[in-house]
Design a protein around this motif. Structure first.
Motif, PDB file in Angstrom:
ATOM      1  N   ARG A 194       0.834  -1.210   0.000  1.00 17.01           N
ATOM      2  CA  ARG A 194       0.000   0.000   0.000  1.00 17.01           C
ATOM      3  C   ARG A 194       0.864   1.253   0.000  1.00 17.01           C
ATOM      4  O   ARG A 194       0.672   2.161  -0.817  1.00 17.01           O
ATOM      5  CB  ARG A 194      -0.911   0.006   1.229  1.00 17.01           C
ATOM      6  CG  ARG A 194      -1.617   1.336   1.473  1.00 17.01           C
ATOM      7  CD  ARG A 194      -2.274   1.360   2.841  1.00 17.01           C
ATOM      8  NE  ARG A 194      -2.923   2.626   3.131  1.00 17.01           N
ATOM      9  CZ  ARG A 194      -2.338   3.644   3.728  1.00 17.01           C
ATOM     10  NH1 ARG A 194      -1.055   3.575   4.077  1.00 17.01           N
ATOM     11  NH2 ARG A 194      -3.010   4.763   3.973  1.00 17.01           N
ATOM     12  N   SER A 195       1.816   1.323   0.922  1.00 19.01           N
ATOM     13  CA  SER A 195       2.627   2.536   1.036  1.00 19.01           C
ATOM     14  C   SER A 195       3.466   2.756  -0.215  1.00 19.01           C
ATOM     15  O   SER A 195       3.597   3.890  -0.691  1.00 19.01           O
ATOM     16  CB  SER A 195       3.517   2.475   2.278  1.00 19.01           C
ATOM     17  OG  SER A 195       4.399   1.374   2.232  1.00 19.01           O
ATOM     18  N   ALA A 196       4.012   1.680  -0.800  1.00 19.56           N
ATOM     19  CA  ALA A 196       4.861   1.830  -1.981  1.00 19.56           C
ATOM     20  C   ALA A 196       4.061   2.366  -3.171  1.00 19.56           C
ATOM     21  O   ALA A 196       4.546   3.232  -3.921  1.00 19.56           O
ATOM     22  CB  ALA A 196       5.513   0.501  -2.329  1.00 19.56           C
ATOM     23  N   LEU A 197       2.837   1.863  -3.365  1.00 21.17           N
ATOM     24  CA  LEU A 197       2.029   2.322  -4.496  1.00 21.17           C
ATOM     25  C   LEU A 197       1.587   3.767  -4.320  1.00 21.17           C
ATOM     26  O   LEU A 197       1.647   4.574  -5.263  1.00 21.17           O
ATOM     27  CB  LEU A 197       0.822   1.411  -4.678  1.00 21.17           C
ATOM     28  CG  LEU A 197       1.115  -0.052  -5.044  1.00 21.17           C
ATOM     29  CD1 LEU A 197      -0.178  -0.795  -5.354  1.00 21.17           C
ATOM     30  CD2 LEU A 197       2.062  -0.149  -6.219  1.00 21.17           C
ATOM     31  N   LEU A 198       1.117   4.107  -3.116  1.00 17.52           N
ATOM     32  CA  LEU A 198       0.672   5.489  -2.891  1.00 17.52           C
ATOM     33  C   LEU A 198       1.841   6.463  -2.983  1.00 17.52           C
ATOM     34  O   LEU A 198       1.709   7.568  -3.532  1.00 17.52           O
ATOM     35  CB  LEU A 198      -0.020   5.596  -1.537  1.00 17.52           C
ATOM     36  CG  LEU A 198      -1.317   4.797  -1.373  1.00 17.52           C
ATOM     37  CD1 LEU A 198      -1.930   5.055   0.002  1.00 17.52           C
ATOM     38  CD2 LEU A 198      -2.324   5.128  -2.469  1.00 17.52           C
ATOM     39  N   GLU A 199       3.004   6.058  -2.474  1.00 17.28           N
ATOM     40  CA  GLU A 199       4.170   6.938  -2.537  1.00 17.28           C
ATOM     41  C   GLU A 199       4.640   7.135  -3.977  1.00 17.28           C
ATOM     42  O   GLU A 199       5.088   8.226  -4.346  1.00 17.28           O
ATOM     43  CB  GLU A 199       5.298   6.367  -1.671  1.00 17.28           C
ATOM     44  CG  GLU A 199       5.030   6.506  -0.184  1.00 17.28           C
ATOM     45  CD  GLU A 199       5.965   5.656   0.663  1.00 17.28           C
ATOM     46  OE1 GLU A 199       6.971   5.143   0.125  1.00 17.28           O
ATOM     47  OE2 GLU A 199       5.693   5.499   1.870  1.00 17.28           O
ATOM     48  N   LEU A 200       4.548   6.089  -4.810  1.00 15.24           N
ATOM     49  CA  LEU A 200       4.932   6.245  -6.214  1.00 15.24           C
ATOM     50  C   LEU A 200       4.014   7.236  -6.917  1.00 15.24           C
ATOM     51  O   LEU A 200       4.475   8.083  -7.702  1.00 15.24           O
ATOM     52  CB  LEU A 200       4.902   4.891  -6.924  1.00 15.24           C
ATOM     53  CG  LEU A 200       5.226   4.938  -8.425  1.00 15.24           C
ATOM     54  CD1 LEU A 200       6.620   5.510  -8.666  1.00 15.24           C
ATOM     55  CD2 LEU A 200       5.095   3.554  -9.044  1.00 15.24           C
ATOM     56  N   LEU A 201       2.718   7.164  -6.637  1.00 16.06           N
ATOM     57  CA  LEU A 201       1.802   8.135  -7.243  1.00 16.06           C
ATOM     58  C   LEU A 201       2.071   9.542  -6.733  1.00 16.06           C
ATOM     59  O   LEU A 201       1.932  10.523  -7.486  1.00 16.06           O
ATOM     60  CB  LEU A 201       0.352   7.722  -6.985  1.00 16.06           C
ATOM     61  CG  LEU A 201      -0.111   6.483  -7.755  1.00 16.06           C
ATOM     62  CD1 LEU A 201      -1.535   6.112  -7.367  1.00 16.06           C
ATOM     63  CD2 LEU A 201      -0.007   6.687  -9.266  1.00 16.06           C
ATOM     64  N   ASP A 202       2.470   9.660  -5.462  1.00 13.53           N
ATOM     65  CA  ASP A 202       2.857  10.980  -4.951  1.00 13.53           C
ATOM     66  C   ASP A 202       4.089  11.509  -5.701  1.00 13.53           C
ATOM     67  O   ASP A 202       4.178  12.707  -6.001  1.00 13.53           O
ATOM     68  CB  ASP A 202       3.154  10.903  -3.456  1.00 13.53           C
ATOM     69  CG  ASP A 202       1.889  10.746  -2.620  1.00 13.53           C
ATOM     70  OD1 ASP A 202       0.797  11.091  -3.116  1.00 13.53           O
ATOM     71  OD2 ASP A 202       1.988  10.267  -1.465  1.00 13.53           O
ATOM     72  N   GLU A 223      -8.065   6.457  -1.723  1.00 11.40           N
ATOM     73  CA  GLU A 223      -6.767   7.130  -1.615  1.00 11.40           C
ATOM     74  C   GLU A 223      -6.018   7.062  -2.948  1.00 11.40           C
ATOM     75  O   GLU A 223      -5.365   8.029  -3.353  1.00 11.40           O
ATOM     76  CB  GLU A 223      -5.924   6.492  -0.509  1.00 11.40           C
ATOM     77  CG  GLU A 223      -6.335   6.859   0.898  1.00 11.40           C
ATOM     78  CD  GLU A 223      -5.323   6.387   1.918  1.00 11.40           C
ATOM     79  OE1 GLU A 223      -4.702   7.244   2.578  1.00 11.40           O
ATOM     80  OE2 GLU A 223      -5.148   5.161   2.056  1.00 11.40           O
ATOM     81  N   LEU A 224      -6.099   5.927  -3.612  1.00 16.55           N
ATOM     82  CA  LEU A 224      -5.424   5.777  -4.898  1.00 16.55           C
ATOM     83  C   LEU A 224      -6.145   6.575  -5.989  1.00 16.55           C
ATOM     84  O   LEU A 224      -5.508   7.296  -6.770  1.00 16.55           O
ATOM     85  CB  LEU A 224      -5.328   4.300  -5.264  1.00 16.55           C
ATOM     86  CG  LEU A 224      -4.489   3.977  -6.499  1.00 16.55           C
ATOM     87  CD1 LEU A 224      -3.663   2.726  -6.262  1.00 16.55           C
ATOM     88  CD2 LEU A 224      -5.369   3.786  -7.732  1.00 16.55           C
ATOM     89  N   VAL A 225      -7.476   6.467  -6.041  1.00 17.06           N
ATOM     90  CA  VAL A 225      -8.226   7.187  -7.077  1.00 17.06           C
ATOM     91  C   VAL A 225      -8.056   8.692  -6.925  1.00 17.06           C
ATOM     92  O   VAL A 225      -7.939   9.419  -7.924  1.00 17.06           O
ATOM     93  CB  VAL A 225      -9.720   6.779  -7.031  1.00 17.06           C
ATOM     94  CG1 VAL A 225     -10.540   7.655  -7.976  1.00 17.06           C
ATOM     95  CG2 VAL A 225      -9.875   5.310  -7.412  1.00 17.06           C
ATOM     96  N   SER A 226      -8.024   9.186  -5.693  1.00 17.52           N
ATOM     97  CA  SER A 226      -7.858  10.638  -5.496  1.00 17.52           C
ATOM     98  C   SER A 226      -6.518  11.115  -6.041  1.00 17.52           C
ATOM     99  O   SER A 226      -6.415  12.230  -6.572  1.00 17.52           O
ATOM    100  CB  SER A 226      -7.982  10.984  -4.010  1.00 17.52           C
ATOM    101  OG  SER A 226      -6.898  10.458  -3.260  1.00 17.52           O
ATOM    102  N   ARG A 227      -5.488  10.285  -5.937  1.00 15.59           N
ATOM    103  CA  ARG A 227      -4.182  10.648  -6.499  1.00 15.59           C
ATOM    104  C   ARG A 227      -4.231  10.638  -8.029  1.00 15.59           C
ATOM    105  O   ARG A 227      -3.624  11.513  -8.675  1.00 15.59           O
ATOM    106  CB  ARG A 227      -3.106   9.695  -5.964  1.00 15.59           C
ATOM    107  CG  ARG A 227      -2.702   9.984  -4.515  1.00 15.59           C
ATOM    108  CD  ARG A 227      -1.928   8.831  -3.905  1.00 15.59           C
ATOM    109  NE  ARG A 227      -1.279   9.196  -2.651  1.00 15.59           N
ATOM    110  CZ  ARG A 227      -1.895   9.241  -1.473  1.00 15.59           C
ATOM    111  NH1 ARG A 227      -3.189   8.959  -1.404  1.00 15.59           N
ATOM    112  NH2 ARG A 227      -1.233   9.565  -0.376  1.00 15.59           N
ATOM    113  N   LEU A 228      -4.910   9.660  -8.594  1.00 13.42           N
ATOM    114  CA  LEU A 228      -5.036   9.635 -10.053  1.00 13.42           C
ATOM    115  C   LEU A 228      -5.748  10.889 -10.564  1.00 13.42           C
ATOM    116  O   LEU A 228      -5.386  11.439 -11.613  1.00 13.42           O
ATOM    117  CB  LEU A 228      -5.792   8.376 -10.495  1.00 13.42           C
ATOM    118  CG  LEU A 228      -5.123   7.024 -10.195  1.00 13.42           C
ATOM    119  CD1 LEU A 228      -5.973   5.882 -10.739  1.00 13.42           C
ATOM    120  CD2 LEU A 228      -3.715   6.956 -10.763  1.00 13.42           C
ATOM    121  N   LYS A 229      -6.747  11.347  -9.834  1.00 16.69           N
ATOM    122  CA  LYS A 229      -7.476  12.552 -10.253  1.00 16.69           C
ATOM    123  C   LYS A 229      -6.574  13.788 -10.245  1.00 16.69           C
ATOM    124  O   LYS A 229      -6.716  14.682 -11.080  1.00 16.69           O
ATOM    125  CB  LYS A 229      -8.699  12.751  -9.351  1.00 16.69           C
ATOM    126  CG  LYS A 229      -9.785  11.711  -9.605  1.00 16.69           C
ATOM    127  CD  LYS A 229     -10.770  11.607  -8.461  1.00 16.69           C
ATOM    128  CE  LYS A 229     -11.611  12.832  -8.279  1.00 16.69           C
ATOM    129  NZ  LYS A 229     -12.647  12.634  -7.235  1.00 16.69           N
TER     130      LYS A 229
END
Length: 568
Positions: A194-202, A223-229
């Motif tokens: 989880r942390s690795a994927l969210l951090e990559l999108l950040d 959390e993931l979709v909001s980053r994609l947006k």
């Protein structure tokens, strides 16, 4: 600091050997009595302690089981292993702060008990290794979810999944956890994946010229979709629309609408290939960040927080080139025939400096089919086959046939776990046929000192798709991805499949296979014993005729002998 992925204790005066294998955020400790001899009858287990990097003291691991006291009383609380030793020859440990830089030092001590139940301690073994987060820093990182909703550790920390997870996947995008410990629970459950994927999108958001390409099967994690947006028109995304995903009320349909609003409708595509668009891939191509994601982790509540999953993050221009080509080929071809004729539909080198990785994308043409080739590789196994395969026992085919055949080979150690059906698992016990287990096997009538465990909702809990062949040999290799090792995955679905020939990576997946297997094997054992209502306590040394030491099966049962020798 020790960058080795396997280290050994060096105390020649200790009566046993110690070998520690580096996992991802975890360590496997394996012990064996020295010189091919058996332990003495008064040996009652191992005390395990560890010291964090730059720490000034050792902390003992705890054991939930204890010795039976006067009047049959057993303290139900966990005890330090210095008083309640581990009665196993291997143990997987999750350090509290595994991300700390530097060496984790382990000290393992043999524990003995005399006729008066007094404990004494033998010569210890010590060894240290670095549990750094990245498997190969700057190039490749293996990341796992914890997959331990049905566990005593979860119960101790968070009690219940109520108010942590949405009741239905289609509610995921709007769901907000109201559990009083949600801020702690979700990172614990999602673990490194989880942390690795969210951090990559950040990283992608911060790299303002980065282009991002995503292929998603499930897409309901906010959390993931909001980053994609936040990426707006720098994002192009393909979202599966097969079956329930294609309904107007599905979370995937809603996510696609939201992303069309932020990225533009021209940058959002719905697709299901021959059956499913089953990929879970991310490509970040920017001046500062060039990285890709493959593996089994769906971008969903269950994918992050309930299921046992893995994600593979690779960095570098060649990896970005190959995954981008696959994305473009999917975008251009909704049909099996069209995609299977493109270059991504074959295994190709990712071009990393430190590790051999090949990647291919389904569906494959018959000339490039991968399924039989993987089965042939499994048939060549010399030492050990460790697997964690969702749906293996729900589908027929060459992989299942070769694993079944390999069970009969006494020279090969076969350990594995697979989803049996929704709500159940098959645990491949060495020396026997697969045994079924319910993830909620420790239910309301769980034997003391264990507590009732949550079911974690419906659906699959073990979602990995990986096979580790000969982890202990130079020829070690791992097959992994979203690919379910089935005809559908090979010929019809959109999938990613990776072949990694590398012992560090193979050991990481081997440790993961063991910790998942052991977790559910214990539940198989308790289902077998439930009718007998056996009390769970540590064994004392034999004191009456006919009594046997706790370790005897590890020295007399063939697969347990192999287990003890293989890892230590």
């Amino acid at each position: 600091m020790s960058a080795d992925f396997q280290v050994s204790g060096g105390n020649r005066n200790a009566p046993f050997t110690l070998k520690i294998h580096r996992g991802e955020g975890m360590a496997l400790l394996a012990m064996n009595w020295r010189g091919g001899t058996r332990p003495p009858d008064d040996f009652v287990g191992f005390a395990i302690e560890y010291r964090e990097p730059d720490g000034d003291r050792f902390f003992p691991l705890n054991n939930r089981l204890g010795f039976e006291g006067a009047g049959g009383v057993v303290n139900p609380e966990s005890k330090p292993t210095t008083l309640s030793p581990i009665q196993m020859f291997r143990w997987v440990h999750f350090p509290r702060n595994a991300d700390l830089a530097g060496d984790f030092h382990y000290r393992v001590t043999p524990v003995f008990m005399n006729q008066d139940d007094d404990l004494s301690y033998g010569q210890p073994q010590e060894a240290a290794l670095e549990l750094r987060r990245e498997t190969y820093p700057g190039e490749l990182n293996v990341a796992f979810t914890r997959g331990f909703v049905s566990s005593q550790a979860f119960v101790d920390r968070f009690k219940t999944v109520s108010k942590l997870l949405p009741a239905k996947a289609d509610e995921g995008l709007e769901f907000k956890p109201t559990h009083d410990r949600a801020k702690d629970a979700l990172p614990w459950m999602g673990f490194e994946a989880r942390s690795a994927l969210l951090e990559l999108l950040d990283e992608a958001i911060a790299d303002r010229d980065a282009q991002v390409r995503v292929v998603a099967y499930d897409l309901n994690e906010p959390e993931l979709v909001s980053r994609l947006k936040k990426l707006k028109k720098r994002l192009r995304v393909i979202v599966d629309d097969e079956g329930a995903h294609g309904k107007a009320t599905s979370a995937e349909t809603e996510a696609a609408k939201q992303l069309a609003a932020s990225a533009g409708a021209e940058n959002v595509k719905r697709q299901h290939m021959g059956n499913l668009q089953h990929n879970k891939t991310i490509v970040v191509d920017g001046p500062r960040t060039q990285a890709v994601v493959g593996g089994s982790t769906n971008f969903s509540w269950r994918g992050f927080y309930v299921q046992a999953n893995n994600a593979l993050i690779m960095r570098g221009p060649k990896a970005v080139k190959l995954f981008s080509e696959a994305f473009d080929a999917y975008w251009a071809h909704d049909d099996v025939a069209g995609f299977s004729a493109t270059p991504p539909a074959a295994l190709r080198s990712v071009g990393l400096d430190s590790v051999s990785v090949r990647v291919g994308f389904s569906p494959y043409a018959s000339a490039n089919s991968q399924l039989q080739g993987i089965a042939d590789e499994i048939a060549k196994t010399k030492s050990s086959l460790l697997f964690s395969l969702a749906f293996l026992y729900q589908t027929r085919g060459p992989i299942r046939r070769e694993i079944t055949a390999l069970r009969e080979n006494k020279d090969v150690f076969v350990y594995g776990i697979s989803d049996k059906k929704v709500g159940g698992l098959d645990v491949q016990v060495p020396g026997g046929s697969p045994a079924a287990v319910s993830p909620a096997a420790l239910g309301k009538d769980a034997p003391e000192p264990f507590k009732s465990e949550p079911k974690g909702g419906g659906g699959n809990r073990m979602h990995h798709k990986f096979v580790v062949i000969d982890f202990d040999k130079p020829s070690a290799r791992v097959y992994l991805g979203s690919y379910n090792f089935s005809d559908a995955a090979d010929e019809s679905n959109g999938e990613n499949l990776l072949l990694i020939r590398d012992r560090r990576v193979a050991v990481a997946y081997a440790v993961e296979a063991l910790r998942i297997f052991d977790h559910y094997h214990f539940r198989v054992t308790q289902q077998d014993k439930k009718a007998k209502r056996e009390k769970l306590v540590l064994s004392k040394p034999p004191r009456k005729p006919g009594e046997k030491p706790w370790w005897l099966e590890d020295y007399t049962v063939a697969h347990k002998i192999r287990d003890r020798e293989l890892f230590a």
